[in-house]
Design an enzyme around this catalytic site. Structure first.
Site, short mmCIF file in Angstrom:
data_model
loop_
_atom_site.label_atom_id
_atom_site.label_comp_id
_atom_site.label_asym_id
_atom_site.label_seq_id
_atom_site.Cartn_x
_atom_site.Cartn_y
_atom_site.Cartn_z
N LYS A 117 -1.63 2.70 1.11
CA LYS A 117 -1.96 4.13 1.08
C LYS A 117 -3.32 4.35 0.42
CE LYS A 117 -1.22 8.27 -1.20
NZ LYS A 117 -1.37 8.35 -2.61
N ASP B 82 1.67 10.11 1.83
CA ASP B 82 2.20 10.21 0.47
C ASP B 82 3.58 10.87 0.54
OD1 ASP B 82 1.76 12.89 0.94
OD2 ASP B 82 0.54 13.22 -0.84
#
Length: 222
Positions: A126, A144
């Site tokens: 991420k 997220d």
């Protein structure tokens, strides 16, 4: 006459249109001045709010705001500054080590390469995706907890895990929209469709996509 839930493509089209109306501009939430300071800020944001990170980083940049200087700062000094962000023992070591690696292996530059970024300490998929999209402008779709939750509420993914959610979103939305859209979804999630503020039956996008949904939508954790 009963109102029907939207079909998947109708949901995709509506979400794109509504988010563009609500958030035509998508400023990057983490304050930074270059790819290195963004990388460190994103690393600090793990299990911490962007707001808190933005309060902490000015003091950190006073210590050092580039890999050469940061590599020379004692880990305990980094940790003392970033303690309010949580996980400070791990994060301070990661910041120190990745700074040394950037100096020794990448001429003090953040690599513009997903695989290389993912090998840096404290940098997962991420974080690497955020840096690739926000620092370098490459199409990426960092997922997220906000995006993972909303994608399930909006029927865009089964939500088994963030990897699956990222794949599903990349398949549904045009590549040229990814970088802006990931921020638009985060902004919408914070403002209208938060974990506590909406359960899949409250906010405008949830109720437009699923007018017949009677019960809260249970979402799987990331």
């Amino acid at each position: 006459m009963a109102v029907k839930n939207l079909l998947k493509q109708e949901r995709v089209d509506f979400i794109l249109q509504r988010l563009e109306e609500l958030y035509p501009q998508t400023p990057i939430p983490l304050d930074h001045k270059d790819s290195y300071t963004l990388l460190v800020a994103v690393l600090l944001s793990a299990q911490c709010t962007d707001e808190r990170v933005n309060q902490i980083t000015p003091a950190l940049w006073q210590l050092a705001d580039n890999p050469e200087d940061m590599a020379l700062v004692p880990v305990e000094d980094i940790q003392a500054v970033i303690r309010p962000c949580g996980l400070s023992p791990q994060k301070s070591k990661a910041i120190s080590k990745l700074s040394q690696i950037l100096v020794n292996e990448y001429h003090s530059k953040v690599p513009e390469n997903m695989a290389a970024l993912e090998t840096l300490p404290g940098v997962g998929h991420k974080t690497a995706s955020v840096v690739m999209s926000q620092a370098f402008g490459h199409p990426a779709f960092p997922v997220d907890t906000h995006i993972h939750r909303l994608a399930q509420r909006w029927g865009l993914t089964s939500g088994k895990n963030v990897t699956q959610t990222e794949k599903d979103l990349k398949r549904l939305f045009p590549r040229e929209k990814w970088n802006k859209l990931h921020l638009q979804i985060i902004f919408y999630g914070r403002e209208y469709c938060s974990a506590r503020g909406c359960d899949g039956t409250v906010c405008e996008i949830c109720t437009t996509c699923y007018p017949n949904r009677k019960n809260p939508k249970k979402t799987k954790k990331a």
